[in-house]
Design an enzyme around this catalytic site. Structure first.
Site: not given
Length: 323
Positions: A154, A235, A259, A264, A284, A286
């Site tokens: 990534i 994270r 994000d 969550e 979140h 992504g």
């Protein structure tokens, strides 16, 4: 079989082509998280198979022991830190995994958040919607230093995009990150301290493990420029609890794009970042795009179809004795 899919936020699974792999089975889906442990148990108790979406449900020993019908947990993805594999094995629950790793979606979101934050897109779009005049000046990316903490798959895509925008790419991480950076023509920071001090935009791309939990502390954030932006699509636990909020309030760094969160999902706007104009927040997202969903869910549903046919595949605990 009775299949339960908990916490399916986007309510999109039935629109996926791969959903046809579950034809003939009884599928129950829940969009919002259970309000309590007992409600979670009630939802999951009938399940022969549970589709585990990322780390949204903690499958610990207490929960596994309350699910007498459960025979298979099919992971969406390659691994989950929230599953007690030993407890699954002891209770005769197979856990199967995917094998794909698609870095494109989180990398694209990272770049989008960089641009949205640096160019004040969220603030000004909302002001325009309300009929108000623009009032901010933004920061360009070209000529700035993009710090990449962890040049994995990534991080490499984000670095490539940053270089394409004319940014100077500065990398810090494990030895293989440094090696990959040199091969790609990027700069390697002299230290983690140097990375945080020099970056105008700093993006975290470190895999969460016990040794990387809390790897970014308040002393690191305090070294950042007051004009700098930190982006976290990896994270939340990579940053020590409360450290980013305190740092933003102190003015170093001046901006954040986030994000991921320690708890969550964020419900009812209940997070201090959401009231801060210098923070761009997304829930979140992504991995949440159509191609990714088709890829990851297809693998999970293939696991279920194979299990139903008596040929389970990609088991994390192949030693399990089915109940």
């Amino acid at each position: 079989m009775h299949i339960v899919i908990p916490d399916e936020y986007q309510d999109a699974i039935e629109r996926l082509a791969c959903f046809s792999l579950l034809e003939g089975h009884d599928v129950t889906r829940y969009r919002e998280p259970a309000a309590s442990f007992e409600e979670l148990v009630d939802r999951l108790r009938p399940a022969d198979v549970i589709v585990a979406i990322r780390e949204r449900v903690v499958f610990d020993r207490a929960l596994i022991g309350r699910l007498p019908n459960l025979k298979l947990i099919a992971l969406v993805g390659r691994n989950a830190t929230t599953i007690d594999y030993a407890a699954c094995t002891e209770h005769g629950v197979m856990v199967s995994r995917g094998e794909s790793n698609s870095p494109t979606s989180p990398a694209e979101l990272t770049v989008a958040l960089m641009l949205a934050s640096r160019r004040n897109i969220v603030i000004e779009a909302e002001r325009m919607r309300r009929g108000e005049w623009p009032y901010t000046l933004s920061h360009r990316l070209r000529g700035c230093t993009l710090g990449i903490f962890g040049l994995g798959n990534i991080g490499a895509l984000v670095a490539q995009a940053g270089a394409g925008l004319g940014m100077t790419v500065l990398v810090w991480g494990q030895e293989r990150s440094a090696k990959r950076a040199k091969e790609s023509g990027y700069l390697v920071a002299a230290s983690k301290t140097a990375l945080f001090e020099q970056a105008d935009v700093l993006s975290l791309h470190v895999r969460l493990r016990p040794d990387t939990t809390g790897i970014v502390g308040p002393e690191d954030l305090a070294r950042m420029k007051p004009t700098a932006l930190i982006v976290n699509t990896s994270r939340a636990e990579l940053i020590q609890p409360g450290a980013l909020l305190s740092a933003l309030r102190a003015g170093r760094p001046g901006y954040a794009a986030v994000d991921v969160y320690e708890q969550e999902p964020i419900m009812n706007g209940d997070h201090p970042f959401l009231s801060m104009p210098n923070v761009v927040c997304t829930p979140h997202l992504g991995w949440a795009e159509w191609d990714n969903f088709e890829l990851y869910y297809a693998e999970a549903f293939e696991q279920i179809a194979a299990f139903a046919a008596g040929r389970p595949l990609r088991l994390i605990n192949p030693e399990v004795r089915p109940r």
